[in-house]
Design a protein around this motif. Structure first.
Motif, PDB file in Angstrom:
ATOM      1  N   LYS A  16      59.706  87.584  21.239  1.00 28.39           N
ATOM      2  CA  LYS A  16      58.546  87.397  22.122  1.00 28.39           C
ATOM      3  C   LYS A  16      57.912  86.027  21.925  1.00 28.39           C
ATOM      4  O   LYS A  16      57.492  85.380  22.886  1.00 28.39           O
ATOM      5  CB  LYS A  16      57.522  88.506  21.899  1.00 28.39           C
ATOM      6  N   GLN A  17      57.839  85.569  20.670  1.00 31.81           N
ATOM      7  CA  GLN A  17      57.281  84.240  20.408  1.00 31.81           C
ATOM      8  C   GLN A  17      58.164  83.151  21.013  1.00 31.81           C
ATOM      9  O   GLN A  17      57.663  82.207  21.620  1.00 31.81           O
ATOM     10  CB  GLN A  17      57.108  83.997  18.899  1.00 31.81           C
ATOM     11  N   VAL A  47      67.657  78.133  24.763  1.00 27.35           N
ATOM     12  CA  VAL A  47      68.927  78.001  24.038  1.00 27.35           C
ATOM     13  C   VAL A  47      68.897  78.856  22.773  1.00 27.35           C
ATOM     14  O   VAL A  47      69.871  79.542  22.450  1.00 27.35           O
ATOM     15  CB  VAL A  47      69.214  76.516  23.701  1.00 27.35           C
ATOM     16  N   ASP A  48      67.758  78.857  22.059  1.00 24.02           N
ATOM     17  CA  ASP A  48      67.622  79.683  20.857  1.00 24.02           C
ATOM     18  C   ASP A  48      67.788  81.166  21.182  1.00 24.02           C
ATOM     19  O   ASP A  48      68.453  81.899  20.445  1.00 24.02           O
ATOM     20  CB  ASP A  48      66.260  79.458  20.192  1.00 24.02           C
ATOM     21  N   LEU A  49      67.183  81.605  22.282  1.00 24.49           N
ATOM     22  CA  LEU A  49      67.309  83.008  22.675  1.00 24.49           C
ATOM     23  C   LEU A  49      68.751  83.363  23.040  1.00 24.49           C
ATOM     24  O   LEU A  49      69.243  84.439  22.686  1.00 24.49           O
ATOM     25  CB  LEU A  49      66.374  83.312  23.847  1.00 24.49           C
ATOM     26  N   LYS A  50      69.431  82.451  23.734  1.00 26.12           N
ATOM     27  CA  LYS A  50      70.842  82.702  24.071  1.00 26.12           C
ATOM     28  C   LYS A  50      71.680  82.786  22.806  1.00 26.12           C
ATOM     29  O   LYS A  50      72.563  83.643  22.693  1.00 26.12           O
ATOM     30  CB  LYS A  50      71.364  81.598  24.987  1.00 26.12           C
ATOM     31  N   ASN A  51      71.420  81.907  21.851  1.00 29.49           N
ATOM     32  CA  ASN A  51      72.164  81.939  20.584  1.00 29.49           C
ATOM     33  C   ASN A  51      71.863  83.215  19.797  1.00 29.49           C
ATOM     34  O   ASN A  51      72.754  83.782  19.166  1.00 29.49           O
ATOM     35  CB  ASN A  51      71.850  80.702  19.746  1.00 29.49           C
ATOM     36  N   ILE A  66      64.072  89.167  27.023  1.00 30.58           N
ATOM     37  CA  ILE A  66      63.220  88.001  27.273  1.00 30.58           C
ATOM     38  C   ILE A  66      63.892  87.048  28.263  1.00 30.58           C
ATOM     39  O   ILE A  66      63.256  86.553  29.196  1.00 30.58           O
ATOM     40  CB  ILE A  66      62.897  87.253  25.953  1.00 30.58           C
ATOM     41  N   LEU A  67      65.192  86.808  28.078  1.00 26.28           N
ATOM     42  CA  LEU A  67      65.908  85.892  28.972  1.00 26.28           C
ATOM     43  C   LEU A  67      65.940  86.397  30.413  1.00 26.28           C
ATOM     44  O   LEU A  67      65.867  85.609  31.350  1.00 26.28           O
ATOM     45  CB  LEU A  67      67.344  85.682  28.476  1.00 26.28           C
ATOM     46  N   ARG A  68      66.040  87.688  30.596  1.00 27.67           N
ATOM     47  CA  ARG A  68      66.127  88.256  31.942  1.00 27.67           C
ATOM     48  C   ARG A  68      64.775  88.463  32.606  1.00 27.67           C
ATOM     49  O   ARG A  68      64.709  88.948  33.723  1.00 27.67           O
ATOM     50  CB  ARG A  68      66.877  89.582  31.892  1.00 27.67           C
ATOM     51  N   SER A  69      63.714  88.087  31.951  1.00 25.06           N
ATOM     52  CA  SER A  69      62.386  88.308  32.522  1.00 25.06           C
ATOM     53  C   SER A  69      61.963  87.192  33.470  1.00 25.06           C
ATOM     54  O   SER A  69      60.949  87.300  34.136  1.00 25.06           O
ATOM     55  CB  SER A  69      61.351  88.454  31.406  1.00 25.06           C
ATOM     56  N   ARG A  70      62.747  86.111  33.554  1.00 22.50           N
ATOM     57  CA  ARG A  70      62.367  84.967  34.378  1.00 22.50           C
ATOM     58  C   ARG A  70      63.563  84.485  35.189  1.00 22.50           C
ATOM     59  O   ARG A  70      64.674  84.444  34.695  1.00 22.50           O
ATOM     60  CB  ARG A  70      61.902  83.830  33.484  1.00 22.50           C
ATOM     61  N   ARG A  93      59.988  89.488  35.513  1.00 21.77           N
ATOM     62  CA  ARG A  93      58.535  89.335  35.506  1.00 21.77           C
ATOM     63  C   ARG A  93      58.058  88.053  36.197  1.00 21.77           C
ATOM     64  O   ARG A  93      56.975  88.021  36.746  1.00 21.77           O
ATOM     65  CB  ARG A  93      58.016  89.334  34.067  1.00 21.77           C
ATOM     66  N   ASP A  94      58.866  86.991  36.166  1.00 18.10           N
ATOM     67  CA  ASP A  94      58.455  85.701  36.717  1.00 18.10           C
ATOM     68  C   ASP A  94      59.555  85.147  37.611  1.00 18.10           C
ATOM     69  O   ASP A  94      60.696  85.026  37.170  1.00 18.10           O
ATOM     70  CB  ASP A  94      58.178  84.689  35.594  1.00 18.10           C
TER      71      ASP A  94
END
Length: 186
Positions: A16-17, A47-51, A66-70, A93-94
């Motif tokens: 989330k952060q 990139v960090d979230l994908k990794n 998180i990645l799929r929320s935008r 979400r966005d």
């Protein structure tokens, strides 16, 4: 406790952060200088979230959530492709959508935007940037179909309807819909 395992609560807080630290979509975009300025940059947090999603299968779901929320969609062709992806759904979400100036089919664009609003019922932020050149090709009041669908978005907090020039012909419809959007902040 098992050593080497990150507790789900910590993993959730970290993802989330990282999601909060991604490049802001709409609120900090300079519309006068370059509408695409925030979407063309590769954000290190994305990139960090994908990794993270690739590190371990237990990390994949929180990172992908998180990645799929935008969604940042440029042009009708990309919007058409978006409907065939795993990203469309209530978890979105966005949404930031901008039209391309040349080669767009305005009727198809409006049909797809209406469908997008219908399928993504939990939108928090919606930005629609349309070209003045595009509005010469369609009935200026046809955008009202998209605006009417907005009244069903009860989670919508931010709404941006931006045209590069001209007027918004759907303003009467928008004035009817806005009071029904109780969660709208800006």
């Amino acid at each position: 406790p098992v050593y080497g395992v990150i507790p789900p609560l910590i993993l959730d807080l970290v993802t989330k952060q990282l999601g909060r630290e991604r490049v802001p979509m709409v609120d900090r975009t300079d519309w006068d200088v370059n509408v695409f300025s925030s979407t063309n940059r590769v954000c290190p947090r994305t990139v960090d979230l994908k990794n993270m999603a690739l590190v371990h299968r237990t990390w994949a779901l929180p990172a992908q959530t998180i990645l799929r929320s935008r969604a940042e969609i440029i042009g009708t062709k990309s919007l058409r492709s978006f409907f065939r992806s795993v990203y469309i759904g209530p978890w979105l979400r966005d949404v930031y959508f901008a039209t391309m100036l040349d080669g767009e089919n305005p009727d198809e664009m409006l049909e797809l935007l209406t469908l997008l609003v219908e399928k993504c019922t939990n939108l928090r932020t919606l930005c629609l940037y349309t070209s003045f050149r595009l509005h010469h090709q369609l009935d200026p009041f046809s955008f009202s179909k998209v605006v009417k669908k907005l009244q069903h978005l009860q989670s919508l907090e931010s709404l941006w309807l931006v045209q590069d020039r001209g007027h918004i012909a759907c303003l009467p419809t928008l004035c009817d819909v806005l009071p029904k959007l109780t969660s709208l902040r800006h």
